[in-house]
Design an enzyme around this catalytic site. Sequence first.
Site, short mmCIF file in Angstrom:
data_model
loop_
_atom_site.label_atom_id
_atom_site.label_comp_id
_atom_site.label_asym_id
_atom_site.label_seq_id
_atom_site.Cartn_x
_atom_site.Cartn_y
_atom_site.Cartn_z
N GLU A 1 55.52 -25.07 -27.21
CA GLU A 1 55.47 -25.22 -25.76
C GLU A 1 56.30 -24.14 -25.06
O GLU A 1 57.50 -24.01 -25.28
CB GLU A 1 55.92 -26.63 -25.36
CG GLU A 1 54.82 -27.64 -25.71
CD GLU A 1 55.23 -29.09 -25.52
OE1 GLU A 1 54.32 -29.92 -25.37
OE2 GLU A 1 56.43 -29.39 -25.54
N THR B 1 46.61 -31.41 -27.41
CA THR B 1 47.34 -32.01 -26.28
C THR B 1 47.84 -30.85 -25.41
O THR B 1 47.08 -30.34 -24.60
CB THR B 1 48.51 -32.91 -26.75
OG1 THR B 1 49.34 -32.20 -27.66
CG2 THR B 1 47.99 -34.18 -27.39
N LYS C 1 46.70 -29.46 -34.79
CA LYS C 1 47.17 -29.43 -33.41
C LYS C 1 48.69 -29.56 -33.43
O LYS C 1 49.27 -30.14 -34.36
CB LYS C 1 46.58 -30.56 -32.58
CG LYS C 1 47.09 -31.92 -32.97
CD LYS C 1 47.64 -32.77 -31.85
CE LYS C 1 48.76 -32.16 -31.07
NZ LYS C 1 49.59 -33.11 -30.34
N ASN D 1 57.72 -29.89 -20.06
CA ASN D 1 58.22 -31.18 -20.52
C ASN D 1 58.95 -32.00 -19.46
O ASN D 1 59.29 -33.14 -19.71
CB ASN D 1 59.10 -30.97 -21.75
CG ASN D 1 58.23 -30.65 -22.94
OD1 ASN D 1 57.37 -31.45 -23.30
ND2 ASN D 1 58.40 -29.48 -23.51
N THR E 1 53.76 -33.26 -40.93
CA THR E 1 53.58 -32.28 -39.88
C THR E 1 52.97 -32.97 -38.67
O THR E 1 52.74 -34.16 -38.67
CB THR E 1 52.63 -31.16 -40.35
OG1 THR E 1 52.40 -30.29 -39.26
CG2 THR E 1 51.30 -31.71 -40.80
#
Lengths: 392, 392
Positions: free
Chosen positions: A263, A151, A173, A386, A184
Site C-alpha cells: 500500500e 482489495t 492478492k 489506511n 501468506t
Amino acid sequence: MSYALTFHATPVFPRGFRCASRNVGLKPSARDLTLFASDVDAAAAAVFTRNHFPGAPIILGRETIRGGVLRAIIANSKVSNVATGLRGVEHARRMAVAAATELGTDPNRVLVSSTGVIGVQLPIEKIESGVVGMTADLQDDPMVGAEGIMTTDTHPKALSASVGDATITWVAKGSGMIEPNMATMLSYIFTDAAFDAPTLDRLLRAAAAPTFNMLSVDTDTSTSDTCAILANGLAGEVDEAEFLSALTAGCRRMTEILARDGEGAEHLVRVTVRGARNETEAHVVAKSILNSPLVKTMVHGADPNVGRLLMAVGKCFDCTIRPDTTDAWINGFQVVGHGERLAFDDAVVRETLSREVVDLAVSLGVGDGEAVAYGCDLTKGYVDENASYYSS
Amino acid sequence: MSYALTFHATPVFPRGFRCASRNVGLKPSARDLTLFASDVDAAAAAVFTRNHFPGAPIILGRETIRGGVLRAIIANSKVSNVATGLRGVEHARRMAVAAATELGTDPNRVLVSSTGVIGVQLPIEKIESGVVGMTADLQDDPMVGAEGIMTTDTHPKALSASVGDATITWVAKGSGMIEPNMATMLSYIFTDAAFDAPTLDRLLRAAAAPTFNMLSVDTDTSTSDTCAILANGLAGEVDEAEFLSALTAGCRRMTEILARDGEGAEHLVRVTVRGARNETEAHVVAKSILNSPLVKTMVHGADPNVGRLLMAVGKCFDCTIRPDTTDAWINGFQVVGHGERLAFDDAVVRETLSREVVDLAVSLGVGDGEAVAYGCDLTKGYVDENASYYSS
C-alpha cells in the site's frame, strides 16, 4: 537462492485448471466473486495465518485441507468474514456448498477464502445466487481470477512457468496487512504435476519459508492469510527437486510483486543479512531492518541515513551483534565498515536510492546465517489509504 | 496506576540545580549545547539504551554512572556521536573534561549526552570553546535546558512537582526513533530529596518500567537513549514510597507529553490491556496494538476499524489469546464482545476518535496481567519529517 526461472510472457493455467470471476454485488461494480476449478480431483495442501483471530474461512479451511483433495477454490473480496462468530463459519460452509453444487462436486473438496473488511457479516445470499451459472464462465486466463480477489491491490497478480512437462501457475492478492506467518495473503498455486498431498504440503512449506514468510508490508499479520497448492497430475510426474526449485523461484517472484505493490509503495526493498549467528537470527535482523519505519522513510526519501540501518540492527536485543564486525551496503556501495559509517560518496548512493528496487545488505561477521526479506517503503500513500479503508 | 500528582504551573528546579544553554554552532542559530549543574555533589543513577550500537556518550556514561555521584550533565543536540568509533569516545571524554573544567569539578562527575544525526563526528572544538563561560549563564528555568536538547521536538519539555519538602523536576527530549528499552530518549530528573545511589537506581528502574519503557513512537530504539536522575539531598529525607509514587507519576506524564509530540503525531494514543495471562503478555499485546501501522492510521483517520484491533491482538503468536473471552473498547465504548464485532453506534465512536487523546482498551479474560502503553498516530507528517531528516 537465485535459481533462474523463466516465466511465461502471459500467464497461463496448467492443463485442467480454469477460473471465472463476477460481480455479485459486494463491490459496486468490480469483480468480487471468483471460482478456480480443476477438471479432476487434485492433491492439495495449504498453510494459513497464525493470527489468533482467524477468519471463518480459515477455521473451515483447516478442516477441509485435512482431506488432501480439492476440486475448487471459491473466493470473494470486499468482506473478509472475520470476527463474525459461529454465523460466519456457517456462511463459509454455505459458500463451499454453493460452489460444490454449481460444480457438481463435494463441499469438502472446495476451499473457501474471503478478503476485505473485518467484522462484517458476509452477504451470503448474494454469493449463493451469484455463483449460479459460473461454471459456464470458466475460462483459461488466470488474470480473470486474480482480478476478482483484489482489495487495495493496484493490479491483478498472476505468473506461470514450465517445469518439465508440467506448468505451475501462481495467482495472488495482497497489498496491506501483510506480514505472513507460516502462510501468506491469498495465494493460490496450481500445477498439473503429480504429487501426493503429504509431499505437496512439504514442498509448499519449504517454498513459502524463504519467500512469502519473509515478506512484510507493514508488520501486520492478516486474519485471512491463505496459501494453497493444487496438483491435478494431468502432466504426470516431475522431478521433485526441480519442481521445488521452480516453486520457490515463483513464490519469490510473487513475493517481490506483492511487496512492490504494498500500500502506497514506491520502492521494492530487499534486505539481505549474511554472517548472522544462525538462520533464525538472520531472519530477525533482516525483518528488523525491513520493518523499521525510519529505514522505510529513508528509502522513500532517497536519503542515505546510514545510522538508521545500524539502529535497526542494534535493536535486535536478543541477537549476537558485534559492532566491530558489522558491515553494511546500500545498493552495493559499502557505507559501514566495522560498525562505523564510512566516508562514501553521498551523492552517488543517494542517486541509487531513487531506483525502483533498493537492496540493503548487512554482514554481521559472527556466523553462517543468511536471510533475505522483502518489503517496501513507507509513504504518505500508505497513510492516505489506511486512514479511511474501513469507511470508504 | 493513577496516583494523582499536581504539577507546578510553571516548572521550577529543586534547590541547588540550575542550567544554561547556548548556540555553539552545531545548529545554524538555535540552542545546541546545554549544561545542567548541581551546586553540590548529587547521588545519581541512570539507565541507557539496550541498542547494540550505543553512542559514544553511552559507552562513557555507563562508566561514569558507576561512581554514583554527579555534579553536572552536558548535552548537545544536532549530532548524536554514534557509530563514530574510538574517536567518538575520545570526543565524549573531551566534552566531559570541558564541562568539568568550566564548573571546577571532576570529569567523572559529568554525564555526557549527544542527540541528533548518527555517523557524524562531533565538532568537539566548537563544544570545547562554546562551553567556556557557561557557568555565568546558569539560571533557574528548566525550560532553557529543555530547549537546548531538542531535535525534531516541536516544543521544549519540562515538568516539576513537590513531594514533601522536596521538588522533582523532569527535563526531556524525544519525538522520533522512540521505543526505549530499559531506558528512554534523553530524560533528566533532578531532585533535592536525599537518597543514596543504589536506592535511586532502584527507584528509577521501578518508575521507568511502566512509563518510559511503555512508550513507542515508531518501534525504533535510539542508540542514544539515556534516563538519569540526580538527587543532591538539599531538601533532606523524603518518604520513599511517596517519592516513588511521585516519580512514577511524573515519568508517566512526561511519557504522555513525549508520545503526544511524536513525529507528525496528531493524537496521543493510550492502550490498556487487562486480563492477560501475566504482565509480560499484557506488555506484548499492548505494544502490538500501539505499534500496528494499521491501528495508528485508523486513529489518524478517526475510522473505527475494529478488525484491526483484533488483528493486532491476534498477531501476538506467543501469547494466550482466546477469541471467545476477548473484549475491546474505543474511548470507553465497547466495540468487541467475545471476539466478535458488536453493533455499536459507528458515528458516535467515530466522533470520539477525533479527540486529542484516544484510549483503546482490550480485556483478554485469561488472567490478571495488566499494562498501559503510550504512543501516537501515524501521519503524513511522520513520513515527511523522516524522508529527509539526515540531509536536511
